[in-house]
Structure formats: C-alpha cells, structure tokens
Design an enzyme around this catalytic site. Structure first.
Site, mmCIF file in Angstrom:
data_model
loop_
_atom_site.group_PDB
_atom_site.id
_atom_site.type_symbol
_atom_site.label_atom_id
_atom_site.label_comp_id
_atom_site.label_asym_id
_atom_site.label_seq_id
_atom_site.Cartn_x
_atom_site.Cartn_y
_atom_site.Cartn_z
ATOM 1 N N GLU A 106 0.825 -1.203 0.000
ATOM 2 C CA GLU A 106 0.000 0.000 0.000
ATOM 3 C C GLU A 106 0.863 1.258 0.000
ATOM 4 O O GLU A 106 1.844 1.360 0.717
ATOM 5 C CB GLU A 106 -0.935 0.003 1.218
ATOM 6 C CG GLU A 106 -1.937 -1.147 1.232
ATOM 7 C CD GLU A 106 -2.938 -1.088 0.073
ATOM 8 O OE1 GLU A 106 -3.027 -0.047 -0.602
ATOM 9 O OE2 GLU A 106 -3.618 -2.112 -0.157
ATOM 10 N N ARG A 111 -18.213 -1.047 4.893
ATOM 11 C CA ARG A 111 -19.249 -1.721 4.097
ATOM 12 C C ARG A 111 -19.914 -2.836 4.916
ATOM 13 O O ARG A 111 -21.093 -3.137 4.736
ATOM 14 C CB ARG A 111 -18.614 -2.311 2.839
ATOM 15 C CG ARG A 111 -19.524 -3.216 2.045
ATOM 16 C CD ARG A 111 -18.994 -3.470 0.658
ATOM 17 N NE ARG A 111 -19.102 -2.268 -0.155
ATOM 18 C CZ ARG A 111 -18.818 -2.186 -1.454
ATOM 19 N NH1 ARG A 111 -18.390 -3.251 -2.088
ATOM 20 N NH2 ARG A 111 -18.962 -1.061 -2.111
ATOM 21 N N CYS A 131 -8.383 -2.183 8.023
ATOM 22 C CA CYS A 131 -7.006 -2.190 7.515
ATOM 23 C C CYS A 131 -6.501 -0.763 7.310
ATOM 24 O O CYS A 131 -5.425 -0.389 7.778
ATOM 25 C CB CYS A 131 -6.932 -2.951 6.183
ATOM 26 S SG CYS A 131 -7.092 -4.741 6.355
ATOM 27 N N HIS A 139 -1.349 -5.747 1.781
ATOM 28 C CA HIS A 139 -2.524 -6.601 1.704
ATOM 29 C C HIS A 139 -2.173 -7.926 1.027
ATOM 30 O O HIS A 139 -1.363 -7.960 0.090
ATOM 31 C CB HIS A 139 -3.633 -5.902 0.898
ATOM 32 C CG HIS A 139 -4.610 -5.143 1.737
ATOM 33 N ND1 HIS A 139 -4.775 -3.782 1.657
ATOM 34 C CD2 HIS A 139 -5.480 -5.566 2.691
ATOM 35 C CE1 HIS A 139 -5.718 -3.398 2.508
ATOM 36 N NE2 HIS A 139 -6.166 -4.462 3.157
#
Lengths: 209, 209, 209, 209
Positions: C77, C87, C140, C166
């Site tokens: 990342e 979500r 995360c 990730h």
C-alpha cells in the site's frame, strides 16, 4: 418465436432474464409474435415445461435466457454438454453431481442459431456481447442440452432452431452488471439477427482458453 | 506417463506450461517416469507430433498442459469440443474460424482422467484448483480434442487415459498469476491423483454458468 | 521489526495474514528478530493495541498485514486515508460511515517504507506483487492511517518507518488466491527489501486509474 | 456547471468520457447550462487548460470525467492524491515517476461533491455505480488533485465544488463495458444529484480494501 427465462435462484430475489423477458412481453420480432415463459430453476421440472411449450407452439426459433452472474456481456452460448454438476442446489433442493442430462445422449450439441450473426448484431448496436463456449453444468445447461436433444430427435421439430443466451447481473445484484434497458434491447437485437440469418457469417469470436 | 506443454504464443516470451514442464523433467510419478514434450502452437503441426508420441510410448496416461491467461486456478478441463475458432493467429499465422478439429467427429469428448480426484488433491494440498468446462477454441482445445479422438478410435490405445489442464500466467505475464513452484507442485499432485484413481469420486465442482 | 496481522472477519474462518504470520514466528530478517502480533478486526481496539506494541518495542520498521479478498497480488500500500466507511460491520458490530480515523488529521499519509524496492524484490523472486493506491476504508486502512499518524506525531518514533501490505485469499476462501508458501515467502522478501533500502528506486508501478 | 472529459490515450481510438460528453453538449442540469471541454492527456497541458476554464466560468460545480478501463461501474472518486506515477507515457510521451502533482501540497484532497448522494442516485435509476477510493496515479488523478488544490487555495472559487468520476470502457474497447446510453444517462443523473445536494447522506459505500 419462443423465448424463455428463469425464475430467481441461489437465494437471489431477481433474475435478469425474467426481468428482461417481462419487458419484452407482447412484442414481435421480424413479424413473429414472441411467446414468452419463465421456467422453474429445477432439474426435474424445467425441461418438461419447455418441451410442452415447444411442441405446442412449434416455433421457428427457440431462445432460452438465463443469468450468468459474473459475466460482463450478453453471452451467446455455442454448445450444450451432457452433464449435470450442480455447485448449488436447484430451487427444489436437487443437486445432481456428474449425471447426464440424457443418458446415452451425445456428449454435446452445438446451438443451431446463427451465433456469429447475433454477436455481430450486438456489436453493431454498441452493446457488449460475446460468444461463450460453456453454459455451465447447472439448470441453464440442462435446459439448453435438453432443448437441443429434443430438436435433434423430434421429427415434428425439424424446422425449429434453438439456442441459449446468458445475461449479466442487473445493477445491485453484483459486478459487473448491465442496466435492464441494455438487456432488453440486446435480446431484441439478437432475436432479430437470429430470425433473419439462415446461416452464420465467418466471424472469429473464439477464446484461446 | 506422457506430459506435454506448449511453446509461447500470442507474442509472449514464456509459456507457464513449458516452464513448469522443464522443472519436472526427469521426475517419476507413482513409479512412472515422465515422458515430456513441448508442442508447437500450430493447428497443423501440434496433433501430428502428439500422435507420434502417444503411439510410440503407449503411456497409461496423457496429460496435456497449456496456458490460460486470466484464469486464477490450475484448471482441469472436463470436455473438448469439435471446433476451431481462433481469436488470434497460431504461431504459423493460421487462424481457422468455425472449422471442425475432426470432420465428422462427435461434437465433444469428455476427459477420461479422474478430474474430481485431481481437483480434490489440489485442494487438499492448499493449491488453487478448479474443474473447467471449456478449454477454449484455440490450439489447446484442438490438441485436447485430437487426443481424445485418437484414444477413442485407436484400438492400441484402449488402455490410455487422457486429459488437459490449463495453467494461469506466471508473475510478470499478467494477472492473476501463480509462482512457478505452485504450478510445478500442482502438476505433480494432479498427475499422482490421476495415476492412483481409476474412477472419480462424486464431488461437486460444477459451475452455474 | 514489528509485523502485525488481523484475525478473520466478515464471517470467514481464516485470515491469510494471520496464517502467514504464524508461519513466520521466530524468524529474523536482516538480523532483526520479528515481533509478531495479531490485531482484532475492531475500529475501537485495533489501534490501541498497535500503539502499545510500537511504543514498547520502538522497532526500526512496522509492517501491518491484512486480507484483500479479490486481489491477485501481494499488494504494497502506498497511502492511508483519513476516513472510515465500513461496508460490513467489524468483529464488534461497529460500522462507522464517513468518520475520520483522526479528527483534524491530514487527509492522507504516504507509507514511509520503500514500496518500489519491495515491489521489485517480489518481482525478482518470481512472486506476484503490486503497488496499491488504496487500502480501502475499513479496519485495515484505519490501522494503517493510525500507524502513520503515530509515527508522524510521536517524537520517540522519529526513526521508525511504517507501511501496510494486503494479501490475497488463501485457496478455498475465494478467487484469485495464493498458496500459503507464496504468501510467507513474499512477506519475508518484502521485509528484507524494506530493511535494506533507505530510499526508494525510481521504478514505475502506478495505475492509470 | 463545468464538465470535462479526456481525449483517447494509451493507443486507443476512443475515450468513453469524451464520447459521453459529446452526447451531453447543449444540455442543462438543474437549470445550469453545461460547459463542456475535452482535456489533453498530458501532465503538462491538462491542468493549465482546466484552470483557465474554471477561472473564466467560476462554475458552482466542476465534474471531471475519465476512462477507467477494467472497472465495471460509473465510479465516483472520493480522494485525489499528491503523486504522479505513470505506468504508461501520456500523449506527449511524458512519464513522471513518484513526483508530486503540487510540491509542498497536502498528501490528498477529498472530493467536495456529495459522492454518496450521487452514488444513491445512480442506484435508484438502475445504473451500476460505486464510490472509488483511488483515481490512480496518472493524468486523471493529476487533474483531480490539481482541481481540488485550486478550489482549496483560490479565494475566488470558494463557492465552487469539485470532483471526479471514472467511466468503464465502451463496448469494443475491452471488458467489462457499458453502452454509451448508460454512461450518458449516468453522468446526467450524477450531476443532478450533485447540484441538488449540499451535504452528503450517511450511506455506506466503502471497501474493505
């Protein structure tokens, strides 16, 4: 012209094929009124219902529609295979594994619709289409194989052509998806191309795998 | 045991099947030394070379390997279809469209390898595997169909089983990909499962489309 | 060196980051013993635990690991953003929407690890890697942003660099996936590259969107 | 209202944003005539052109559109980041790597358009939409970041809101794709939602990664 769709399955509340077929009810294509019907997602009940419809109406052309969640295009199927291998139960909880659709039948039947002409017609209208080489091993393929076996073996249907088209999800079901208007327009375009092409043009639409 | 791969095609410099086969040279599986060969990506030349190899070695088992760029899993093919529809030219610039592999042959042949046992073996070893219902319409399917037609029609090969497995890209070719070590291990595991299972377990591995 | 993972979430039974971290316990990288810890998937509890670990160990380098189901590569990342938009609920049923991780904090922090060197190291070892420009808006990213904010604002940590990686699913969780061995090897390679590169090479790894 | 698109890039002959913008020319949304302009895919030339347009028209709202080949949805961007990392050259052969859009600028800017209201409006009209957390690191993000920096620092634009929306490919460019009619309708719907919502509803549209 007989056009069928499927009811929802796998816990979903809609099936894009049924939604699009509903929007097409009452229409004619190339002068042929559409006979429409929604089939059950059932290995046991789907084909008997389809057979009755085909034998009653003796249409020039049968196009069965189904949902292919995860596909991006209106997906014109090339071939039906003689196997049932259900990853999930059908709507009656039946889940056959590695059983033939038709014991003793050939391994596969090719669609007798002009799949390349249908593909080109979608492209020419700016709609996303593809020729697919697998209709899966669930009820969609079961119905497609059963239809082609019927047309191949029933003399009264010697002049009926048949095939299958899978549709992507509708928005809200998953990704990728297509709006209902694109599905409805695409089905009408594909039917018109099928009705007006006796043979298929030599257009490449294969897959390397 | 005969195991084949393909040379690179479509402008790529590597083919994961050839890279993995290279790493497997000299090995034995279940006591059978592996006979390995890389086939040309050519509609005209691939099958004659494969036929010669099969007839010379009369192996108990033939597994042909190929590249399926875009697939995420070691992909065990269920069925070969009697059509050539080349989206891109092969390595000799041939690009047949809608021609049969074998004029007059059946529409399709099922793999005679225990595809479900192979699938389960990959899963049990923590490797990503799947049963696929289409090997495409390019040279991979051409070779797979030709192999199965040979095994079905040549009496001297009545005891030879055959099948096909597609491999994802290697890292750097595209996404998704698998490291070479995973491909090599997966092929060995699949071969061992194929060699040690005469029949297939009833394990669902179908697709709804 | 501090390396963290996450417990499973979203109804899953495994998290590839925790599985890989378990396999790495007790190892050293570039002479630094790895301190490992599994964080809870909780907006409320994850950052306090991470802060305690960082302040206690004052490591030269912190790499937090998480699961990115649906991604094909080990995904390094580039940037953490100051937003929580869940979500799905976290493992304590909290589901913040459009709230900042750190009220008044900057919109984003860049990773201070050499992401291009880590990317190149994965590629050089034949493993599938990528630089990602979004860590999402769930726990995360929350942990990644909180880590970078801590390192940016706590003088005692002026020499600690931090970042996030990730991981794809493990086989059986979904597609695409990578075998555990590939994840474990990839993490060790990325850590070594991070430990041995003070600055980043000029290597393109961007996305057009 | 100012709406911009991009010319084709990366060797393609069309850009869905320019095609859709062309179809919207002359329209008004919520009583505001649309000012439309196609920007060059150039790190050097795109922002100067956009700045001139914004300062000349001082619109209430600026929406920049771009192509996101491979995405399935009309993709409303949440955040612009201060980095240029070009995987491919722009249309003038410039290919900056890891350089800031605005030296000394903040790491990122959030869109000031009501992205959740726009997302909900697409959904309510049966169109595939999403909130995205990365606009990439190419010219699209460059323009988005430059726009937000301009709006944040230029007092004469204190009342102008701005944002970015990515569009999928058109059919024929790649998969997945959306028909032009869906893109055009979606842009109009998103603009109307942006024009008529001063603040954003609390609707979850995040990503776990």
């Amino acid at each position: 012209m007989l056009v069928t769709a499927f009811e929802p399955f796998g816990g979903e509340r809609v099936n894009p094929s049924a939604a699009a077929l509903h929007a097409l009810r009452g229409r004619s294509v190339a002068g042929h009124p559409l006979v429409t019907s929604v089939l059950p997602v059932s290995f046991a009940a789907s084909l008997p219902k389809l057979r009755r419809l085909v034998l009653r109406h003796r249409p020039c052309l049968v196009l069965c529609l189904g949902q292919a969640g995860g596909r991006a295009n209106l997906s014109i199927e090339r071939i039906a295979v003689n196997v049932q291998d259900a990853r999930i139960p059908d709507n009656t909880a039946a889940q056959p594994i590695d059983e033939p659709v038709e014991p003793g039948g050939p391994a596969a039947y090719f669609s007798t619709l002009p799949i390349k002409a249908m593909h080109a017609a979608l492209r020419d209208h700016g709609l996303p289409g593809e020729v697919s080489n697998t209709a899966g091993t669930f009820v969609c393929n079961h119905v497609f194989y059963g239809l082609m076996h019927l047309l191949a073996t029933e003399p009264r249907l010697a002049h009926t052509r048949g095939g299958f088209m899978h549709l992507p999800w509708l928005p809200g079901q998953g990704e990728p998806s297509l709006p209902l208007a694109a599905l409805t327009e695409g089905i009408a375009i594909a039917l018109l191309a099928a009705a007006t092409h006796a043979t298929d043009p030599k257009l490449g639409a294969g897959h390397t795998h």
